[in-house]
Design an enzyme around this catalytic site. Structure first.
Site, PDB file in Angstrom:
ATOM      1  N   HIS A  14      53.383  64.612  -9.816  1.00  0.00           N
ATOM      2  CA  HIS A  14      54.156  63.649  -9.022  1.00  0.00           C
ATOM      3  C   HIS A  14      55.636  63.686  -9.426  1.00  0.00           C
ATOM      4  O   HIS A  14      56.516  63.882  -8.582  1.00  0.00           O
ATOM      5  CB  HIS A  14      53.574  62.249  -9.235  1.00  0.00           C
ATOM      6  N   GLU A  15      55.897  63.521 -10.710  1.00  0.00           N
ATOM      7  CA  GLU A  15      57.287  63.482 -11.165  1.00  0.00           C
ATOM      8  C   GLU A  15      57.958  64.830 -10.936  1.00  0.00           C
ATOM      9  O   GLU A  15      59.149  64.896 -10.639  1.00  0.00           O
ATOM     10  CB  GLU A  15      57.381  63.059 -12.632  1.00  0.00           C
ATOM     11  N   HIS A  67      59.375  64.977  -7.488  1.00  0.00           N
ATOM     12  CA  HIS A  67      60.709  64.366  -7.412  1.00  0.00           C
ATOM     13  C   HIS A  67      61.739  65.335  -7.977  1.00  0.00           C
ATOM     14  O   HIS A  67      62.829  65.493  -7.438  1.00  0.00           O
ATOM     15  CB  HIS A  67      60.772  63.084  -8.255  1.00  0.00           C
ATOM     16  N   HIS A 126      62.742  68.047  -5.638  1.00  0.00           N
ATOM     17  CA  HIS A 126      63.606  67.501  -4.586  1.00  0.00           C
ATOM     18  C   HIS A 126      65.062  67.483  -5.084  1.00  0.00           C
ATOM     19  O   HIS A 126      65.986  67.824  -4.354  1.00  0.00           O
ATOM     20  CB  HIS A 126      63.127  66.078  -4.263  1.00  0.00           C
TER      21      HIS A 126
HETATM   22 ZN   LIG Z   1      57.530  58.547  -7.536  1.00  0.00          ZN
END
Ligand SMILES: [Zn+2]
Length: 672
Positions: free
Chosen positions: A461-462, A465, A468
């Protein structure tokens, strides 16, 4: 001597940064910026190159100087730094308000839009549009006394929110439980016991010292056979920073919460919104409060009946009525019995080095970038490592600091933050650098760290980010990476990445038994996948409870009846929850996302973006998880574009149509 916070080296000089550098650096930069902006306006600058570029450059520089300060305050919170950080917060808030309310600057941006709007590139147009919107949101056109009041409100809000965080951190670290009878630890995983033993030794005590950090709390609630121990931990956790529990009243966030809500409402009203929820949506994908509430209730219509069935089943399994501190424990047992999967049994298959290497392989196969450790880079703690991201032709694309273990003075949870933003403008270039932070159990003895599958998901998940931020191709910092991305679309790349960590094609890459080196056996993998929809209804209503509570709190706020926090929560629970927590539960008092983080009237963003991410991943399910064409389109339409274009347009460009909710319901096993 130069101030290390003002260095223009590619990475922060962590070894040289001291608390005493913070205030002079910030004050100096703010003064310089003020003078530079005044000079630009006096010279009549009103073009992209003459006005916007210099302002983007100065704000990039300010963000760079402030980023290590905010980061260290979060992960190495010491007294001197905390004081320096707090001294600067009002300065920064005042500066941003002042800029947002600067009528000459507003007029100059307006002239950029009017005169050269048509000749601007799309990303440049977006920067100017966002700026004009932000002037309006800062009250640029208000009469002087209302402008001033808006500034004072924002300044006080920043201080109150920071204090809210401090209270949670202090309350969390103030509590621990000393255990001298090993029988009390029955059921706890070996690594949790080992850490508690080390903590006791470090504190000069015999036995075991259990602290209230998240991994320990989760371990006790999920595994401790002793109900009194679970209840004690539960009470300590859900009463942190409140008027109840073991430290009742000592760091009580109650008054701050009332003040924060009042200030937000007042700020929103001053600039012409009916409430803070409407103000919050002015920068988001969702159009209006009704759309958000309807979206959440639509999910509740599917989730609530499923949650009720699951909870009834859990109570049948336990053979008794369950209290809040029983749910995780019996759920874990039911999961083990029904699905033959337990997080603890999976741990040996997920040694951290293997998981990281597998994750990097996935990213390489998808986007062609290589990730390599660079141990020569100076970090701020021995546990922290630095990695470089290299393009296909080995040119550097970005980098990140990886800070994975829980430790004292470090904020709980997991997050990605910008260390340096990407910029490529006349006179300035920088590659994007990220901080990736988790709170896994630190290594103990000479065992490698073994992750649960849930922690593997957190890392993916991290990292989503992080990609991105680090893979952006946008050259203008205010819309590069996650900047300028509507908050309810920010979780798209992160939740999207989690999907990979459930797949047949990926699990063998991230697993290798710590003793045998064998990847996760096929039948365990199948059982793990089957467990994805385990208690999906209960998980959904829990998220809906948070989201509805947050949104209604801000949407329904009335100055004449401000103390509706507990009542709103009770009403939301009547609508969506299946279990009524005990009267002493004060979870809002430590709800940092909403009271101190960026999720105010925006917690719904997780579910909103989950619809986007499940639907986006659907394209990979249709064409193959490592399909190059699909990955290239995702990279080009979403990851590389940052906030340089409308989030819905970007999604439609990738998917060929607007988002649908069905893929998420299917993924969770909630589809009709
Ligand atoms: Zn998040």
């Amino acid at each position: 001597m130069t101030n290390p916070l003002l260095s223009d080296q590619p990475l922060p000089a962590f070894g040289a940064i001291e608390a005493e550098h913070v205030e002079p650096a910030v004050r100096g930069l703010l003064d310089e910026n003020r003078a530079a902006i005044a000079a630009l306006l006096d010279a009549g600058a009103d073009g992209w190159d003459s006005l916007v570029v210099p302002i983007e450059r100065m704000h990039h520089r300010l963000a760079r100087a402030w980023s290590p300060v905010g980061h260290l305050n979060g992960v190495m919170n010491g007294e001197a730094l905390r004081a320096a950080y707090n001294a600067c917060l009002p300065l920064l808030t005042a500066y941003h308000t002042e800029l947002g309310q600067n009528e000459r600057l507003w007029a100059a941006y307006q002239r950029v839009a009017d005169r050269s709007g048509a000749s601007l590139a799309p990303e440049q147009r977006k920067v100017v549009e966002n700026s004009l919107r932000d002037f309006r949101l800062a009250g640029v056109s208000l009469p002087p006394e209302r402008k001033q009041r808006f500034g004072a409100v924002m300044e006080r809000l920043a201080i109150a929110q920071a204090k809210f965080d401090e209270n949670v951190l202090d309350a969390t670290h103030a509590w621990s439980r000393h255990v001298t009878d090993s029988a009390e630890l029955e059921g706890l995983p070996a690594n949790a016991i080992e850490r508690a033993r080390e903590a006791a030794t470090a504190a000069g005590q015999d036995g075991w010292l259990l602290s209230l950090d998240a991994p320990t709390y989760q371990a006790v609630l999920s595994h401790a056979v002793s109900e009194p121990l679970r209840r004690e931990f539960y009470e300590a956790w859900v009463t942190r920073a409140s008027d109840r529990g073991p430290h009742a009243g000592q760091w009580d966030n109650g008054p701050l919460m009332a003040e924060i809500l009042a200030l937000r409402h007042e700020a929103a009203s001053l600039v012409g919104f009916a409430n803070f929820a409407e103000y919050s949506l002015a920068t988001k994908m969702a159009r209006d409060p009704a759309e958000v509430i309807e979206f959440l209730l639509e999910l509740a219509r599917v989730g609530k009946p499923a949650a009720e069935r699951e909870f009834a089943e859990l109570e049948r399994f336990a053979g008794r009525t369950l209290a809040s501190w029983d749910v995780a424990f019996f759920s874990e047992r039911l999961r083990k019995e029904r699905l033959q999967v337990s997080e603890e049994a999976l741990r040996p298959y997920f040694p951290l080095p293997r998981v990281l290497a597998g994750l990097f392989t996935v990213v390489h196969r998808l986007y062609g970038v290589r990730i390599v450790a660079n141990p020569s880079v100076e970090t701020y703690h021995p546990d922290v490592r630095y990695f470089e991201v290299l393009d296909r032709d080995d040119t550097p694309r970005g980098g990140f600091f990886l800070d994975l273990y829980a430790r004292p003075k470090k904020r709980g949870g997991a997050w990605m933050d910008e260390c340096v933003g990407r910029i490529r403008l006349e006179g300035s270039t920088a590659l994007p650098i990220a901080y990736l932070v988790c709170n896994f159990s630190p290594p103990s003895g000479n065992q490698p760290v073994l992750l649960t599958h849930y922690e593997v998901l957190t890392l993916f998940h991290e990292f989503g980010h992080g990609l991105h931020h680090m893979l952006t191709r946008v050259d203008v910092p205010s819309v590069a990476g996650i900047n300028g991305v509507p908050w309810d679309a920010v979780e798209l790349p992160s939740q999207f990445m989690e999907n990979f960590a459930w797949r047949d094609e990926v699990l063998p890459l991230v697993s290798a038994h710590v003793e045998t080196g064998e990847p996760l056996p096929h039948e365990m993998l199948a059982r793990l996948q089957a467990s994805r929809s385990f208690q999906a209804g209960m998980q959904t209503v829990r998220q809906l409870e948070f989201a509805l509570f947050d949104f209604r709190l801000h949407a329904e706020y009335r100055p004449d009846q401000p103390q509706r926090i507990a009542e709103t929560l009770a009403e939301v629970r009547d609508t969506v929850s299946v279990l009524r927590p005990p009267e002493f539960n004060r979870f809002p008092h430590s709800f940092q996302h909403v009271f101190s983080g960026g999720y105010a009237a925006g917690y719904y963003s997780y579910k909103w973006a989950e619809v986007l991410s499940a639907d986006a991943f659907g394209a990979f399910e249709e064409h193959g998880v490592f399909d190059q064409g699909t990955a290239r389109r995702f990279l080009a339409s979403i990851l590389e574009r940052g906030g340089s274009r409308d989030a819905m347009e970007a999604f439609v460009e990738f998917r060929g149509r607007k988002p649908r909710i069905e893929p998420l319901l299917r993924q969770m096993g909630l589809a009709a």
